[in-house]
Write an enzyme that holds these catalytic residues in place. Structure first.
Site, PDB file in Angstrom:
ATOM      1  N   ALA A 253      -9.973  -7.670   1.298  1.00  0.00           N
ATOM      2  CA  ALA A 253      -9.060  -7.892   0.169  1.00  0.00           C
ATOM      3  C   ALA A 253      -8.508  -9.317   0.142  1.00  0.00           C
ATOM      4  O   ALA A 253      -7.391  -9.558  -0.284  1.00  0.00           O
ATOM      5  CB  ALA A 253      -7.911  -6.893   0.227  1.00  0.00           C
ATOM      6  N   ALA A 254      -9.316 -10.267   0.617  1.00  0.00           N
ATOM      7  CA  ALA A 254      -8.815 -11.636   0.696  1.00  0.00           C
ATOM      8  C   ALA A 254      -9.058 -12.432  -0.578  1.00  0.00           C
ATOM      9  O   ALA A 254      -8.462 -13.480  -0.792  1.00  0.00           O
ATOM     10  CB  ALA A 254      -9.463 -12.352   1.883  1.00  0.00           C
ATOM     11  N   GLY A 255      -9.943 -11.929  -1.414  1.00  0.00           N
ATOM     12  CA  GLY A 255     -10.331 -12.701  -2.596  1.00  0.00           C
ATOM     13  C   GLY A 255      -9.210 -12.810  -3.616  1.00  0.00           C
ATOM     14  O   GLY A 255      -8.280 -12.012  -3.647  1.00  0.00           O
TER      15      GLY A 255
ATOM     16  N   ARG B 157     -11.812 -13.953 -11.852  1.00  0.00           N
ATOM     17  CA  ARG B 157     -12.073 -13.521 -13.225  1.00  0.00           C
ATOM     18  C   ARG B 157     -10.994 -12.600 -13.813  1.00  0.00           C
ATOM     19  O   ARG B 157     -11.102 -12.158 -14.943  1.00  0.00           O
ATOM     20  CB  ARG B 157     -13.453 -12.844 -13.297  1.00  0.00           C
ATOM     21  CG  ARG B 157     -14.585 -13.866 -13.335  1.00  0.00           C
ATOM     22  CD  ARG B 157     -15.919 -13.178 -13.381  1.00  0.00           C
ATOM     23  NE  ARG B 157     -16.283 -12.615 -12.091  1.00  0.00           N
ATOM     24  CZ  ARG B 157     -17.118 -11.587 -11.942  1.00  0.00           C
ATOM     25  NH1 ARG B 157     -17.636 -11.002 -13.007  1.00  0.00           N
ATOM     26  NH2 ARG B 157     -17.418 -11.145 -10.736  1.00  0.00           N
TER      27      ARG B 157
ATOM     28  N   GLY C 149     -16.777 -15.815   2.868  1.00  0.00           N
ATOM     29  CA  GLY C 149     -17.720 -14.726   2.619  1.00  0.00           C
ATOM     30  C   GLY C 149     -17.308 -13.422   3.280  1.00  0.00           C
ATOM     31  O   GLY C 149     -16.417 -13.389   4.138  1.00  0.00           O
TER      32      GLY C 149
ATOM     33  N   ASN D   3     -25.896  -2.398  -4.207  1.00  0.00           N
ATOM     34  CA  ASN D   3     -24.983  -2.223  -3.089  1.00  0.00           C
ATOM     35  C   ASN D   3     -23.563  -2.045  -3.626  1.00  0.00           C
ATOM     36  O   ASN D   3     -23.082  -2.885  -4.373  1.00  0.00           O
ATOM     37  CB  ASN D   3     -25.063  -3.482  -2.210  1.00  0.00           C
ATOM     38  CG  ASN D   3     -23.975  -3.531  -1.153  1.00  0.00           C
ATOM     39  OD1 ASN D   3     -23.518  -2.496  -0.680  1.00  0.00           O
ATOM     40  ND2 ASN D   3     -23.580  -4.741  -0.773  1.00  0.00           N
TER      41      ASN D   3
ATOM     42  N   ASN E  29      31.895   2.811 -24.666  1.00  0.00           N
ATOM     43  CA  ASN E  29      32.006   2.672 -23.202  1.00  0.00           C
ATOM     44  C   ASN E  29      32.059   1.232 -22.739  1.00  0.00           C
ATOM     45  O   ASN E  29      32.246   0.960 -21.569  1.00  0.00           O
ATOM     46  CB  ASN E  29      30.833   3.390 -22.513  1.00  0.00           C
ATOM     47  CG  ASN E  29      29.494   2.786 -22.886  1.00  0.00           C
ATOM     48  OD1 ASN E  29      29.319   2.294 -23.989  1.00  0.00           O
ATOM     49  ND2 ASN E  29      28.558   2.815 -21.964  1.00  0.00           N
TER      50      ASN E  29
ATOM     51  N   SER F   1      32.280  16.256 -35.945  1.00  0.00           N
ATOM     52  CA  SER F   1      31.382  15.142 -36.260  1.00  0.00           C
ATOM     53  C   SER F   1      32.107  13.805 -36.138  1.00  0.00           C
ATOM     54  O   SER F   1      33.311  13.722 -36.368  1.00  0.00           O
ATOM     55  CB  SER F   1      30.879  15.270 -37.697  1.00  0.00           C
ATOM     56  OG  SER F   1      30.153  16.471 -37.816  1.00  0.00           O
TER      57      SER F   1
HETATM   58  C1  UD1 Z   1     -20.046  -7.827  -2.915  1.00  0.00           C
HETATM   59  C2  UD1 Z   1     -21.374  -7.671  -2.165  1.00  0.00           C
HETATM   60  C3  UD1 Z   1     -22.421  -7.164  -3.150  1.00  0.00           C
HETATM   61  C4  UD1 Z   1     -21.955  -5.855  -3.758  1.00  0.00           C
HETATM   62  C5  UD1 Z   1     -20.561  -5.964  -4.358  1.00  0.00           C
HETATM   63  C6  UD1 Z   1     -20.029  -4.591  -4.700  1.00  0.00           C
HETATM   64  C7  UD1 Z   1     -21.465  -9.387  -0.420  1.00  0.00           C
HETATM   65  C8  UD1 Z   1     -22.018 -10.696  -0.035  1.00  0.00           C
HETATM   66  N1  UD1 Z   1     -21.766  -8.952  -1.639  1.00  0.00           N
HETATM   67  O1  UD1 Z   1     -20.254  -8.797  -3.941  1.00  0.00           O
HETATM   68  O2  UD1 Z   1     -23.655  -6.976  -2.488  1.00  0.00           O
HETATM   69  O3  UD1 Z   1     -22.882  -5.441  -4.740  1.00  0.00           O
HETATM   70  O4  UD1 Z   1     -19.647  -6.562  -3.429  1.00  0.00           O
HETATM   71  O5  UD1 Z   1     -18.807  -4.667  -5.395  1.00  0.00           O
HETATM   72  O6  UD1 Z   1     -20.806  -8.762   0.368  1.00  0.00           O
HETATM   73  N2  UD1 Z   1     -13.709 -10.897   0.251  1.00  0.00           N
HETATM   74  C9  UD1 Z   1     -12.967 -11.339   1.316  1.00  0.00           C
HETATM   75  N3  UD1 Z   1     -13.256 -12.548   1.867  1.00  0.00           N
HETATM   76  C10 UD1 Z   1     -14.261 -13.328   1.417  1.00  0.00           C
HETATM   77  C11 UD1 Z   1     -15.018 -12.870   0.318  1.00  0.00           C
HETATM   78  C12 UD1 Z   1     -14.713 -11.653  -0.239  1.00  0.00           C
HETATM   79  O7  UD1 Z   1     -12.055 -10.662   1.770  1.00  0.00           O
HETATM   80  O8  UD1 Z   1     -14.456 -14.417   1.984  1.00  0.00           O
HETATM   81  C13 UD1 Z   1     -13.384  -9.590  -0.330  1.00  0.00           C
HETATM   82  C14 UD1 Z   1     -12.917  -9.671  -1.775  1.00  0.00           C
HETATM   83  O9  UD1 Z   1     -11.507  -9.760  -1.843  1.00  0.00           O
HETATM   84  C15 UD1 Z   1     -13.406  -8.356  -2.376  1.00  0.00           C
HETATM   85  C16 UD1 Z   1     -14.621  -8.028  -1.520  1.00  0.00           C
HETATM   86  O10 UD1 Z   1     -14.542  -8.802  -0.350  1.00  0.00           O
HETATM   87  O11 UD1 Z   1     -12.461  -7.317  -2.235  1.00  0.00           O
HETATM   88  C17 UD1 Z   1     -15.926  -8.324  -2.241  1.00  0.00           C
HETATM   89  O12 UD1 Z   1     -15.941  -9.684  -2.588  1.00  0.00           O
HETATM   90  P1  UD1 Z   1     -16.486 -10.170  -3.983  1.00  0.00           P
HETATM   91  O13 UD1 Z   1     -16.370 -11.643  -4.030  1.00  0.00           O
HETATM   92  O14 UD1 Z   1     -15.897  -9.395  -5.080  1.00  0.00           O
HETATM   93  O15 UD1 Z   1     -18.032  -9.803  -3.769  1.00  0.00           O
HETATM   94  P2  UD1 Z   1     -19.087  -9.467  -4.849  1.00  0.00           P
HETATM   95  O16 UD1 Z   1     -19.658 -10.728  -5.371  1.00  0.00           O
HETATM   96  O17 UD1 Z   1     -18.537  -8.486  -5.805  1.00  0.00           O
END
Ligand code: UD1
Ligand code: CA
Length: 454
Positions: A10-12, A16, A78, A170, A386, A405
């Protein structure tokens, strides 16, 4: 579950979403996406849950509180890099690790359980939840071996034209044998289109190390959808709304039109209550049995007793007793406690007040900061005055008071029990009932109403 740990990525930022809020804290059906994921995982009772935080990590951490251990990922390099931040906690762990993404809020516990079951049954290095999509754009593609195990996962940006055409994707939800996960993580490199350390690369690596990865394909592709934009947030909302309506119906509640009914996840509703169209039940609500809610009831964080009927109204942070009617066109604002068998009629606003059992406020009234006794009748157009521009002041009515009333209750005002006033009275200060007992009129009682039968 013994020997199970879970990691939520959940770091992202959720670029978008174009938001000042971390993506995983956006609400779906009344609670943040992250809470839905946490709930699904908590039901498995893993020995530890980790949440990898980054963008606005302190906000996410405050939100998570004691529900999980938050681990910071300083740079978003990543998904594999994100998992690596948890490795220090996994080093001596002899079990399996469930990994999910924080932006797939619709995932059900049963689906996670299936991933675990299959991995254990077939003793594979990992299982991955997959699904088939008409339009697989944006997702990693599942490339299978001849024996139907997963050979590798190719991210969209790294696909060739054959891989791009694969419709099995995936979902980002996996269960790994911990030892094999750690071995594979060490070998992940970032030689790809996005220069990221992909968790998905562990699949091919595990194969090279002699392990197998089994796909667990879900029929319902919406359950595992990722939310990356506001449009997807709305899709997730609609899906979950239907799922909640269905579970409410299974528990014995009639939902006349699930398409126009919005029920949050924490709402509890008693049997044989009917939810009429265009009703919104938000937050923590408890609705009793045998009631009629709506049409057009907007109820937030409130308790509504059994057999109550609320239509065309707003009720916010209030407690209503049994057999109460509210509306049409009335507002019960925060801080109200309303007794049994009370009728709040048309164009009535009540705020920070208590209304005793069997009292009526039927037409065009404002009641604020008031304590109204039992069996009182508040005449048409009566109101509490009030607020003097500086302070809110209180109104107290004893039991069995009848106001004609257009009575003005100029607070502070206290009216004794058993009093009756003609129309247009202006009452203020202490209004004493000092007529000799014999001369007192019989108290005016609100007519006993037959109880609704259901
Ligand atoms: C990712 C998968 C993809 C899959 C999709 C499903 C990878 C490389 N790709 O892509 O195969 O189809 O999810 O929804 O895993 N996050 C971090 N740190 C990071 C990057 C991401 O915590 O450095 C977290 C994000 O907050 C998010 C999750 O990982 O909750 C997925 O990241 P996101 O960038 O949304 O990956 P997708 O491109 O959707
Ligand atoms: Ca995503």
């Amino acid at each position: 579950m013994k020997d199970l740990m879970a990691i939520i990525l959940a770091a992202g930022q959720g670029t978008r979403m174009y938001s000042g809020l971390p993506k995983v804290l956006h609400n779906v059906a009344g609670q943040p996406m992250l809470d839905h994921v946490l709930e699904a995982i908590e039901a498995l009772e893993p020995s530890k849950i980790f949440v990898v935080t980054g963008f606005m990590g302190d906000v996410v951490r405050d939100h998570v509180g004691k529900r999980a251990i938050c681990v910071t990922q300083e740079k978003r390099l990543g998904t594999a890099h994100a998992v690596k931040q948890v490795v220090p906690y996994l080093e001596n762990f002899d079990g399996e690790v469930l990994i999910t993404v924080g932006d797939a809020p619709l995932i059900r516990t049963e689906t996670l359980r299936e991933l675990i079951k299959r991995r254990r049954a077939h003793q594979v290095a990992a299982t991955v939840a997959t699904t088939e999509l008409e339009d697989p754009t944006g997702y990693g593609r599942i490339v299978r071996n001849r024996d139907a195990t997963v050979r590798k996962i190719v991210e969209e940006k790294d696909t060739n034209i054959y891989e791009a055409a694969i419709q099995e994707i995936n979902t980002g939800i996996y269960v790994f044998d911990n030892k094999q996960l750690l071995a594979a993580l060490r070998l992940v490199r970032n030689k790809n289109a996005q220069k990221e350390y992909y968790l998905t690369d562990t699949v091919e690596i595990l194969g090279r190390l002699g392990g197998e990865v089994e796909p667990v394909m879900g029929e319902d592709s919406t359950e595992t959808m990722g939310v990356n934009s506001r449009a997807e947030l709305a899709r997730a909302e609609a899906y979950l709304r239907h799922r909640i309506a269905l579970s409410v119906m299974e528990a014995g509640v009639t939902v006349i039109d699930p398409d126009t009914t919005y029920i949050d996840k924490q709402v509890r509703i008693g049997r044989d209550t009917v939810i009429h169209p265009f009703s919104v039940l938000k937050g923590r609500c408890e609705i009793g049995e045998g009631g009629d809610i709506g049409p057009h009831a907007h109820i937030t964080d409130s308790v509504i007793g059994p057999r109550s009927h609320t239509r065309f109204c707003c009720i916010d942070n209030a407690q209503l007793g049994a057999d109460v009617t509210v509306g049409p066109y009335s507002s019960i604002r925060p801080g109200c406690t309303i007794g049994d068998n009370v009728r709040v009629g048309t164009f009535v606003e009540v705020t920070r007040s208590e209304i005793g059992d069997n009292s009526d406020i039927l037409h065009l009234s404002y009641i604020g900061d008031a304590h109204i006794g039992e069996r009182c009748s508040i005449g048409t157009g009566s109101l509490t005055v009030n607020f003097d521009g500086k302070r809110k002041r209180e109104t107290t009515l004893g039991d069995d008071v009848f106001l004609g009333s257009k009575t003005s209750l100029v607070a502070p005002v206290t009216v004794d029990a058993d009093m009756r006033f003609p129309h247009n009275a202006v009452l203020t200060g202490d209004v004493k009932n000092d007529a000799p007992k014999s001369a007192k009129k019989a108290p005016v009682k609100a007519k006993a109403r037959p109880k609704k039968k259901k």
